[in-house]
Write a protein that holds these residues in place. Sequence first.
Motif, PDB file in Angstrom:
ATOM      1  N   ASN A  97       0.829  -1.213   0.000  1.00 32.42           N
ATOM      2  CA  ASN A  97       0.000   0.000   0.000  1.00 32.42           C
ATOM      3  C   ASN A  97       0.858   1.255   0.000  1.00 32.42           C
ATOM      4  O   ASN A  97       0.518   2.244  -0.651  1.00 32.42           O
ATOM      5  CB  ASN A  97      -0.965   0.013   1.186  1.00 32.42           C
ATOM      6  N   THR A  98       1.957   1.215   0.725  1.00 35.08           N
ATOM      7  CA  THR A  98       2.869   2.363   0.739  1.00 35.08           C
ATOM      8  C   THR A  98       3.487   2.563  -0.638  1.00 35.08           C
ATOM      9  O   THR A  98       3.599   3.693  -1.119  1.00 35.08           O
ATOM     10  CB  THR A  98       3.965   2.172   1.816  1.00 35.08           C
ATOM     11  N   ASN A 132       0.871   4.173  -2.747  1.00 41.71           N
ATOM     12  CA  ASN A 132       0.739   5.595  -2.398  1.00 41.71           C
ATOM     13  C   ASN A 132       1.888   6.418  -2.969  1.00 41.71           C
ATOM     14  O   ASN A 132       1.683   7.526  -3.472  1.00 41.71           O
ATOM     15  CB  ASN A 132       0.645   5.783  -0.882  1.00 41.71           C
ATOM     16  N   LYS A 187       1.181   6.861  -6.639  1.00 37.03           N
ATOM     17  CA  LYS A 187       0.157   7.891  -6.850  1.00 37.03           C
ATOM     18  C   LYS A 187       0.771   9.283  -6.734  1.00 37.03           C
ATOM     19  O   LYS A 187       0.490  10.168  -7.543  1.00 37.03           O
ATOM     20  CB  LYS A 187      -0.979   7.745  -5.832  1.00 37.03           C
TER      21      LYS A 187
END
Length: 177
Positions: free
Chosen positions: A134-135, A138, A141
């Motif tokens: 998830n990091t 992120n 993104k």
Amino acid sequence: MIHTPNIVIIDIKLKMLSGIDLINQIKTLLPDTQFLICTGYQNDEHVFSALKAGASGYIVKGASYLEIQNAIVELYNGGAPMSPYIARKVIGMLQQKTDENKFGLSHRELEVLSSLSEGLLYKEISEKLNISQNTVKNHCKNIYKRLHVQNKIEALNKFAQYNFNGFLLESNINLAN
């Protein structure tokens, strides 16, 4: 006779467009007008975009009446009023180390971009950098947003062009893949 304002107080979030876009649009029409941002937004992107657009001051909502009054007077007298937290962000940006680049990518984002250029998947990047998937997502993104691109290929191409033109002095990114 048309009178133009000396100072315009503007928020970032407006009904029809952002305060930053509004400043960009009317700054050339009102070159002598000073723009003071008064907003709740305190993230780097909003602060620096507003200042780049032509805002001469940046204070955060929640400032007291006296602080707002002092900011207006300071701006009128040629100053650049900023809430202390915002001033600290600006100082931090000016003192950035060489591992930052014109896109504002952090050292970790550069590592993620480098790993992407090696063809690694999110899972592999996660394991390599000892961070969660998830990091990694992120970071990707944020990279896409800062580079103003939609995907990995566009990001790598844009950064390769940037690196090729010699703007990035220190990078371990291998874009040959």
